[in-house]
Design an enzyme around this catalytic site. Structure first.
Site, short mmCIF file in Angstrom:
data_model
loop_
_atom_site.label_atom_id
_atom_site.label_comp_id
_atom_site.label_asym_id
_atom_site.label_seq_id
_atom_site.Cartn_x
_atom_site.Cartn_y
_atom_site.Cartn_z
CB SER A 1 -0.96 -0.03 1.20
OG SER A 1 -1.88 1.04 1.11
CG HIS B 1 -4.10 -1.16 -0.90
ND1 HIS B 1 -4.00 -1.11 0.48
CD2 HIS B 1 -4.57 -2.40 -1.18
CE1 HIS B 1 -4.39 -2.25 1.00
NE2 HIS B 1 -4.73 -3.06 0.01
CG ASP C 1 -5.73 -5.85 2.21
OD1 ASP C 1 -6.32 -6.93 2.41
OD2 ASP C 1 -5.53 -5.39 1.07
#
Length: 340
Positions: free
Chosen positions: A160, A187, A285
């Site tokens: 991310s 992401h 995540d």
């Protein structure tokens, strides 16, 4: 209550006014200055010492990317790029991330959404323990690595905040003879996953592309999951394939693509023949996916705190026992190759 000192750089007086008006409603933000071009920003920023800078990409006199590179030298500070969704804007945004920007926000579309996303990313930028470092280059020494000795079938990498420069530190180091497919779950805003793949392709010996629906995942190829879609690993006729689904409804607390969903599906399909890698990023995540891969006998690697821009995702996986090895970013490519 501590306040985040923000400096705004944008050539549009209207955008600067809208940002100041919208962000002034948030008590945690103190706007300490503004500039209409990069040259002016470079003079003012070291004087007011902001905690974070928002930087427009497309400006006269000195554009955003050039300003970012100069800012790295004179006053290193977390920077959030404001970009357009054009092809040129997306490409320049990825380049900015690889040159030290912490994150970006597309300024096209619904203004309330732009401001909401910007507020969240300002918080993340201030919390970031370090700025991403530009790519340093280098390749693996083939004499030190025997590829394929562990019989793996797949590598899944999740990232991310700080992910694009971290990926650029890993993927170009891997040899052209890499024997399995690699899937990247980053992401990122819809429209920016293909430019990310294109940028990685330009500096890598492996083929790098944005994944397409139901395509076969081939050895020696890196697949970047398309932003805005659910991505899972599937198997059709004995071959690994990309299962890409348009969500019926976008859940606010969910990621599209999700590292967990991709890794959980890999744990089901390739099990012990999977390597999971979790890089820098905010949140949790990927933690459950890493644990599932490890429990099936696969091998999992997490980026360490020292080299992570944000140590959320790797730490979450470590905390629940989902990680086989914790390593600095510079050592991850070799660890992948040694365990493939």
């Amino acid at each position: 209550m501590s306040r985040y000192k923000l400096f705004i750089v944008d050539d549009s007086a209207l955008i600067r006014l809208r940002l100041k008006t919208s962000l002034a409603l948030w008590p945690e933000i103190q706007i300490v200055g503004e500039a209409e071009n990069g040259q002016e920003a470079l003079k003012k920023i070291p004087l007011v010492k902001p905690d974070v800078v928002t930087l427009d990409l497309e400006m006269p006199v000195l554009d955003g990317l050039s300003t970012l590179k100069e800012l790295n030298k004179v006053y290193p500070v977390p920077v959030i790029m404001l970009s357009s969704l054009t092809t040129h804007g997306a490409k320049a945004t990825i380049e900015a991330l690889e040159n030290g920007a912490v994150d970006f926000v597309p300024k096209d579309g619904d203004w309330n959404k732009v401001v909401s996303e910007l507020k969240e990313k300002i918080k993340i930028a201030v919390l970031a323990k370090k700025r991403p470092k530009p790519f340093t280059g280098g390749t693996l020494n083939p004499k030190n690595v025997i590829l394929g000795k562990n019989g793996r079938q797949l590598v899944v990498i999740g990232a991310s905040t700080g992910g694009p420069p971290a990926l650029r530190e890993i993927i170009p180091k891997l040899p052209q003879t890499f024997p399995v497919p690699i899937v990247i779950i980053q992401h990122i805003t819809r429209g920016f996953s293909k430019p990310l793949a294109d940028q990685l392709a330009r500096v890598s010996r492996l083929k790098v592309k944005e994944a397409e629906k139901d395509e076969q995942l081939l050895p020696g190829t890196v697949y970047v999951a398309p932003a805005g879609y659910t991505f899972k690993i599937d198997k059709q006729g004995g071959s690994l394939t990309a299962k890409i689904i348009e969500p019926v409804e976008y859940l606010p607390a969910h990621f599209y693509p999700s590292v967990d969903e991709a890794m959980l599906s890999a744990a089901e399909v390739t099990g012990s023949k999977t390597i999971g890698v979790l890089l820098t990023g905010m949140g949790k995540d990927g933690a459950l996916g890493m644990k599932a891969i490890k429990e099936r006998g696969g091998y999992t690697i997490a980026q360490d705190e020292e080299t992570s821009v944000v140590y959320g995702m790797p730490k979450a996986a470590i905390d629940i026992g989902g990680v086989s090895r914790v390593l600095p970013l510079s050592a991850i490519a070799e660890e992948i190759a040694a365990n493939i």
